[in-house]
Design an enzyme around this catalytic site. Structure first.
Site, short mmCIF file in Angstrom:
data_model
loop_
_atom_site.label_atom_id
_atom_site.label_comp_id
_atom_site.label_asym_id
_atom_site.label_seq_id
_atom_site.Cartn_x
_atom_site.Cartn_y
_atom_site.Cartn_z
N ARG A 121 -7.18 -13.71 -11.92
CA ARG A 121 -7.95 -12.77 -11.07
C ARG A 121 -7.98 -13.20 -9.60
NH1 ARG A 121 -11.29 -12.90 -15.53
NH2 ARG A 121 -10.96 -11.09 -16.85
N LYS A 143 -1.31 -6.27 2.33
CA LYS A 143 -0.71 -5.35 1.35
C LYS A 143 0.30 -6.13 0.53
CE LYS A 143 -0.61 -0.72 3.31
NZ LYS A 143 0.36 0.35 3.61
N GLU A 185 10.79 -2.42 13.05
CA GLU A 185 9.31 -2.45 12.93
C GLU A 185 8.69 -2.86 14.27
OE1 GLU A 185 7.80 -1.36 10.13
OE2 GLU A 185 8.95 -1.99 8.36
N LYS A 227 -0.98 -5.45 14.93
CA LYS A 227 -1.19 -5.29 13.48
C LYS A 227 -2.59 -5.77 13.10
CE LYS A 227 0.26 -4.84 9.03
NZ LYS A 227 1.36 -4.90 8.11
N GLU A 237 -6.52 1.16 4.58
CA GLU A 237 -5.75 2.36 4.91
C GLU A 237 -6.46 3.65 4.53
OE1 GLU A 237 -1.47 1.86 4.57
OE2 GLU A 237 -1.29 3.97 4.11
N ARG A 241 -5.01 2.78 9.77
CA ARG A 241 -3.86 1.98 9.33
C ARG A 241 -2.65 2.85 8.97
NH1 ARG A 241 -3.87 -3.41 5.41
NH2 ARG A 241 -1.65 -3.76 5.62
N ASN A 245 2.65 3.70 9.18
CA ASN A 245 3.67 4.35 8.34
C ASN A 245 4.59 5.27 9.14
OD1 ASN A 245 2.60 3.15 6.04
ND2 ASN A 245 1.06 4.76 5.84
N HIS A 248 8.04 5.88 7.95
CA HIS A 248 8.13 5.40 6.57
C HIS A 248 8.13 6.53 5.54
CE1 HIS A 248 7.48 1.56 8.43
NE2 HIS A 248 7.52 0.92 7.29
N HIS A 252 11.13 5.85 3.44
CA HIS A 252 11.04 5.38 2.04
C HIS A 252 11.90 6.23 1.10
CE1 HIS A 252 7.07 2.86 2.17
NE2 HIS A 252 8.14 2.14 2.43
N HIS A 264 15.31 -2.02 4.50
CA HIS A 264 14.04 -1.33 4.76
C HIS A 264 13.94 -0.92 6.24
CE1 HIS A 264 9.79 -0.31 4.57
NE2 HIS A 264 9.59 -1.10 5.61
N1 LIG Z 1 3.23 -5.71 2.93
C1 LIG Z 1 3.48 -5.00 4.01
O1 LIG Z 1 2.57 -4.64 4.77
C2 LIG Z 1 4.89 -4.64 4.33
C3 LIG Z 1 5.23 -4.17 5.60
C4 LIG Z 1 6.57 -3.92 5.88
C5 LIG Z 1 7.53 -4.16 4.92
N2 LIG Z 1 7.16 -4.62 3.69
C6 LIG Z 1 8.17 -4.92 2.66
O2 LIG Z 1 8.98 -5.98 3.14
C7 LIG Z 1 10.26 -5.90 2.51
C8 LIG Z 1 11.33 -6.12 3.53
O3 LIG Z 1 11.17 -7.40 4.08
P1 LIG Z 1 12.38 -8.20 4.72
O4 LIG Z 1 13.13 -7.31 5.61
O5 LIG Z 1 11.83 -9.45 5.26
O6 LIG Z 1 13.34 -8.43 3.46
P2 LIG Z 1 13.71 -9.71 2.55
O7 LIG Z 1 12.51 -10.44 2.14
O8 LIG Z 1 14.58 -9.18 1.48
O9 LIG Z 1 14.57 -10.62 3.51
C9 LIG Z 1 15.77 -10.14 4.02
C10 LIG Z 1 16.95 -11.06 3.70
O10 LIG Z 1 16.94 -12.18 4.58
C11 LIG Z 1 17.00 -13.40 3.85
N3 LIG Z 1 16.25 -14.37 4.63
C12 LIG Z 1 14.91 -14.40 4.81
N4 LIG Z 1 14.58 -15.32 5.72
C13 LIG Z 1 15.73 -15.93 6.10
C14 LIG Z 1 16.03 -16.96 7.02
N5 LIG Z 1 15.09 -17.51 7.77
N6 LIG Z 1 17.32 -17.36 7.14
C15 LIG Z 1 18.29 -16.74 6.40
N7 LIG Z 1 18.07 -15.75 5.54
C16 LIG Z 1 16.81 -15.34 5.40
C17 LIG Z 1 16.44 -13.05 2.51
O11 LIG Z 1 16.90 -13.94 1.52
C18 LIG Z 1 16.96 -11.64 2.30
O12 LIG Z 1 18.29 -11.69 1.84
C19 LIG Z 1 10.31 -4.54 1.84
O13 LIG Z 1 10.18 -4.72 0.46
C20 LIG Z 1 9.12 -3.81 2.40
O14 LIG Z 1 8.59 -2.87 1.48
C21 LIG Z 1 5.87 -4.87 3.38
ZN LIG Z 2 8.01 -1.13 6.98
#
Ligand SMILES: NC(=O)c1ccc[n+]([C@@H]2O[C@H](COP(=O)([O-])OP(=O)(O)OC[C@H]3O[C@@H](n4cnc5c(N)ncnc54)[C@H](O)[C@@H]3O)[C@@H](O)[C@H]2O)c1
Ligand SMILES: [Zn+2]
Length: 361
Positions: A121, A143, A185, A227, A237, A241, A245, A248, A252, A264
């Site tokens: 939990r 999130k 972003e 942010k 949200e 917030r 989006n 998005h 999405h 993404h």
């Molecule tokens: N929680 C939230 O508020 C929120 C906001 C925006 C996006 N997201 C989510 O985030 C995700 C996208 O995140 P992302 O773009 O970071 O993707 P990711 O986590 O897949 O990372 C992108 C790629 O870069 C590689 N990588 C990461 N750090 C590295 C580094 N320092 N050196 C070399 N390689 C590295 C990873 O292994 C991966 O292949 C999506 O799933 C999206 O839905 C969440």
């Molecule tokens: Zn995003």
């Protein structure tokens, strides 16, 4: 070193921005009173690069540190991986005072956070984001979650971390395509909130592209500040917030239909072009503003059109999104740069015009 604060009903915590991991142990001690063991969750690209470095620092705080690695990529962001994390945690005898670290990009942070939110939990959670996208966006705000049956982020929770520790050095190894996806972003914060961030990016685009440290540090700090401010006002949200989006809604849908062959951030770029086009159709912003947005996205090699998708498929996929309520699709439009407009009242034709605009013949 820079330090910002997030202050929500669900938790208050610092965002530390540093070059290196050198003071993370101290920050962990300040952030969390009772610690036993730590579980570091990371992916197959990030773990070989940074897990040892992080473990060496936090070993001074915890009796035991174990590292769980999953296969990198959005394709791993599902409940199967969460199951594996739970099994690993049980195996390692994790308890209520175990701390979960998410060391990686947004995929890793969203999953580590979801595992931390639900194991026993809820155990304490620390974000160590290593992509530009996660450093400016996903690691802040609580999130967490996974995709399910191809629907993005449909299972999840609001669960604030105790600390966000951003080591800007990690960006040195980030592939250029991933860096650019993060810039989508960053650019997003301009139209929805901050003309300052927008003009900084326009004026310094060459230096940003060359990854000059002072520009990267400034972007991260300014975006985290935006942010944090948005999340402070509306953690769950129910209003403000939603502006995050922007891009998005259609983004999405494109991401789902492309089965994650586009990143993404790339889909958000396409989605922003569509939302901006709808904003001009509604008479809010001029066509020149759409061009300015597309130019800066394209400067960072981001797509603003998509090929191989049918208008109808994109339109129908919009209704699968968790933000579609009573068959109403929520959109964030731009009234003027820095002033967003949230609406659920677009007509089918207005939405379809936006979709047609981003479809490449
Ligand atoms: N929680 C939230 O508020 C929120 C906001 C925006 C996006 N997201 C989510 O985030 C995700 C996208 O995140 P992302 O773009 O970071 O993707 P990711 O986590 O897949 O990372 C992108 C790629 O870069 C590689 N990588 C990461 N750090 C590295 C580094 N320092 N050196 C070399 N390689 C590295 C990873 O292994 C991966 O292949 C999506 O799933 C999206 O839905 C969440
Ligand atoms: Zn995003």
């Amino acid at each position: 070193m820079d330090r910002l604060f997030v202050d929500t009903p669900g938790g208050s915590y610092p965002i530390v921005i540093n070059k290196g991991f050198q003071n993370i142990a101290e920050e962990v001690k300040k952030a969390i009173s009772k610690v036993s063991s730590a579980i570091v969750i990371s992916d197959s690209n990030v773990a070989p690069l940074y897990a040892d470095k992080l473990v060496a620092e936090i070993e001074t705080v915890f009796e035991k540190v174990s590292v769980f690695t999953f296969e990198a990529g959005e394709k791993s962001k599902h409940l199967g991986t969460i199951n594996e994390i739970y099994s690993f945690m049980l195996d390692k005898k994790a308890d209520r005072s175990t701390v979960v670290f998410g060391l990686g990009g947004g995929v890793c942070g969203d999953m580590a956070g979801f595992a931390a939110a639900t194991f026993m939990r809820g155990v304490d959670f620390i974000q160590v984001p290593t992509t530009l996208l996660s450093q400016v966006d996903s690691s802040v705000g609580g999130k967490v979650g996974v995709d399910f049956n191809g629907v993005k982020n449909i299972v999840g929770a609001f669960y604030q971390p105790k600390l966000v520790y951003i080591n800007t050095d990690t960006l040195d190894t980030l592939p250029e395509r991933e860096f650019n996806a993060g810039m989508a972003e960053v650019i997003k914060y301009g139209p929805i909130f901050s003309p300052d961030v927008y003009s900084f990016v326009q004026k310094n685009k060459e230096n940003i592209k060359k990854s000059e440290l002072w520009t990267i540090e400034k972007i991260i700090k300014d975006c985290c500040a935006v942010k944090a401010q948005v999340v402070n006002e509306d953690e769950k949200e129910s209003g403000l917030r939603e502006i995050l989006n922007f891009g998005h809604t259609i983004g999405h849908a494109v991401e789902t239909l492309k089965e994650f062959s586009l990143l993404h951030g790339e889909c958000v770029a396409i989605g922003m072009a569509a939302a901006m086009k709808i904003s001009t159709d509604k008479g809010y912003v001029t066509k020149e503003k759409v061009k300015t947005l597309e130019d800066i996205l394209e400067y960072f090699d981001l797509p603003v059109r998509v090929s191989g998708l049918a208008e109808d498929d994109i339109y129908k996929t919009l209704f699968l999104d968790k933000k579609a309520r009573n068959n109403k699709i929520g959109f964030v439009l731009i009234e003027k740069i820095g002033t967003p407009l949230r609406t659920k009242e677009l007509t089918e034709e207005e939405i379809r015009n936006g979709i047609r605009y981003i479809i490449e013949e």
